[in-house]
Write an enzyme that holds these catalytic residues in place. Structure first.
Site, PDB file in Angstrom:
ATOM      1  N   ASP A 116      -2.602  -9.075   7.089  1.00 44.36           N
ATOM      2  CA  ASP A 116      -3.137 -10.388   6.732  1.00 44.36           C
ATOM      3  C   ASP A 116      -4.548 -10.492   7.297  1.00 44.36           C
ATOM      4  O   ASP A 116      -5.051  -9.561   7.944  1.00 44.36           O
ATOM      5  CB  ASP A 116      -2.212 -11.492   7.234  1.00 44.36           C
ATOM      6  CG  ASP A 116      -2.054 -11.485   8.748  1.00 44.36           C
ATOM      7  OD1 ASP A 116      -2.834 -10.812   9.448  1.00 44.36           O
ATOM      8  OD2 ASP A 116      -1.135 -12.147   9.239  1.00 44.36           O
ATOM      9  N   ASP A 145       6.535 -11.048   2.315  1.00 45.92           N
ATOM     10  CA  ASP A 145       6.703 -10.677   3.718  1.00 45.92           C
ATOM     11  C   ASP A 145       7.363 -11.859   4.382  1.00 45.92           C
ATOM     12  O   ASP A 145       7.130 -13.017   3.993  1.00 45.92           O
ATOM     13  CB  ASP A 145       5.366 -10.418   4.406  1.00 45.92           C
ATOM     14  CG  ASP A 145       4.642 -11.710   4.729  1.00 45.92           C
ATOM     15  OD1 ASP A 145       4.064 -12.328   3.798  1.00 45.92           O
ATOM     16  OD2 ASP A 145       4.683 -12.157   5.890  1.00 45.92           O
TER      17      ASP A 145
END
Lengths: 345, 345
Positions: B61, B240
């Protein structure tokens, strides 16, 4: 024997113990298992082997050591030891008979006699009275052992324990008394409990001159790699110690080249394998720098890697010792390997 | 994608991720990795793949979500976000350019654009201003992405993120803007952050009508099994979530027959396998009663078993979903499987 205190060797799967580490036998702590999960659960499970899926040999201690080291408000009497649980303060009473009954229910292949683990700094009078008690308790354990059976149908052995602190005459008397019982194996207790290391070696040597050589001799709660090799040289066959797992969880890694403290800055950017020719799959899968990072940030995987690595190292070490005993060059090998494995890296 | 916050999927070996769980890709958190082990170490290691030995795809991320959720004394400006580390209070400044630079150094195969994750309860004006900023930041990310290269020579992709809170016109505008960038894949962010679940599904549906269907569409931070299947039905390809690992560590076990809370008394003497036809080796190796005991006494092995089991279940679930998409019966399969897996056992 890797130590599986509450029924699991901390941070290690039973499949890893068998296939990666190559452990032949593990230890369970009677005191801990009695409190949690408790005897009801263990009995319903069909014993600890079935409960924790370890289908190889297992040994349980008698619970005595934990009663004397972990609990509060203990009352020791001829009958046994009364104590309060370190978990919830509940009151319990262990006797030699009860220690056997509990271990029957746990179902380990080797059970241990209930004894008083005399402190390493006890004076002669205390040590003698303590040994007197341990010997009377041993007879009660053996009587109970003969009257009872394993509830799951397999064979269980009971090992007596030699006490006597650091006093040669007490140790000699204790060893003779134990040897006379003709048990399947015999243990040496009350060492590595605060006495000087040289005293420990002296006691092991003296006791092993008396204990039968054709039965396993088990030195309880020992120890560092050097203690293990010194004791092997003096005839010891079995060991248990939390050091590989507990010290591993604290970042201490034993290798063929020496001991690493993974919290040390030195490993921060050492991207070489944990141990190039190590005994476990983790050794080449992960680097020193990565293990250091994991330990540093308290990641569970760090505890897993350190535990597997150290246990595999300990098993490797004693397997090597066995090879060198058979080859007849143990005495030449020992100082060489000790120089390596005890080095601080 | 199993989540490997600080460079390890908690309580799981990379070998287990690959061989037992069958994960194809894992996620690392830029914010956490930037703080520890830090960029120096990661660069010297040759990137995170080499550092943690995960030699399959990896996604990072941008760090934005953690900056906005974990840190103190944040200052958001046009330029970027200034914040204090949740570890030691040290001050740091993330910009879109820096988020790309950091992810270049981490070396993940998929990098994410730096955005503001708008809170689920933001009002329209806030959400619009936030989206304006996210869009300007996206252009800066893309510019930096084009100017730079992976320091380790492999290819890295950059996924833009659709924001816009729960407002259809903002989401539509955001999706069109993102789609126009022609990236290798696209993400939907700012959902599962406090808005009603139905709103989430509505936004996913709307956004996926606009995002290109031939590129992976990634719904960030989602979610429960039911959320995942609903989102798959609406065109999502990637997910996720920390739920399988974090909830597992808290004793919540997902199975094909429903959800078990292992802290429940009910499992105390249930000696049947964790899951008879489960997707991982732990399912038949260990029993429910044993797992309950381990969770109950805080044994590390309990965390390991629960994490492997839940990750294997999640991977099994999405593999099944894929099979049913290909077979053309996803819509009939979904309500059936959901009825089973969402049941409370």
């Amino acid at each position: 024997m890797p130590v599986g205190t509450v029924g699991s060797v901390k941070a290690v799967h039973v499949s890893e113990l068998k296939e990666d580490i190559g452990a032949q036998i593990i230890l369970g702590n009677t005191y801990h298992l009695y409190l949690r999960p408790g005897l009801d659960i263990l009995q319903q499970a069909g014993g600890l082997h079935r409960f924790n899926s370890w289908n190889k040999p297992m040994l349980t201690d008698s619970g005595g050591f934990q009663v004397f080291s972990l609990t509060e408000n203990r009352k020791l009497s001829e009958e046994g030891a009364e104590f309060q649980s370190h978990i919830d303060g509940s009151r319990h009473f262990f006797t030699p008979e009860k220690a056997v009954d509990i271990q029957r229910i746990i179902g380990a292949d080797i059970m241990m006699a209930f004894d008083e683990c005399t402190p390493g700094d006890a004076d002669y009078d205390y040590a003698k009275k303590s040994l007197d008690l341990t010997e009377r308790w041993l007879d009660r354990c053996l009587a109970r052992f003969r009257e009872t059976e394993c509830p799951y149908g397999h064979r269980q052995a009971l090992f007596p324990i030699v006490q006597g602190c650091v006093y040669p005459d007490l140790r000699r008397r204790a060893a003779e008394n134990v040897a006379a019982k003709g048990a399947d194996g015999n243990a040496i207790g009350g060492l590595a409990v605060g006495e000087p290391t040289e005293k420990m070696y002296e006691m092991v040597e003296l006791v092993n001159e008396i204990l039968p050589k054709d039965k396993p001799r088990y030195l309880m709660g020992v120890g560092k790699p050097e203690n293990i090799l010194e004791a092997i040289e003096r005839g010891v066959d079995m060991f248990d110690c939390i050091m590989p797992t507990r010290n591993g969880r604290n970042g201490q890694i034993f290798t063929k080249q020496g001991v690493m403290n993974m919290r040390n800055e030195r490993w921060k950017n050492d991207f070489s394998p944990i141990e190039e020719d190590g005994a476990s799959f983790v050794d080449t899968l992960y680097s020193k720098a990565y293990l250091r990072h994991l330990i540093n940030v308290n990641e569970i995987l760090g505890l897993q890697i350190a535990s597997i690595h150290n246990l595999a190292f300990y098993i490797w070490l004693v397997q090597e010792a066995r090879k060198h005993i058979i080859a007849g060059d143990f005495s030449e090998w020992k100082p060489m390997i000790l120089q390596n494995v005890t080095r601080r890296l």
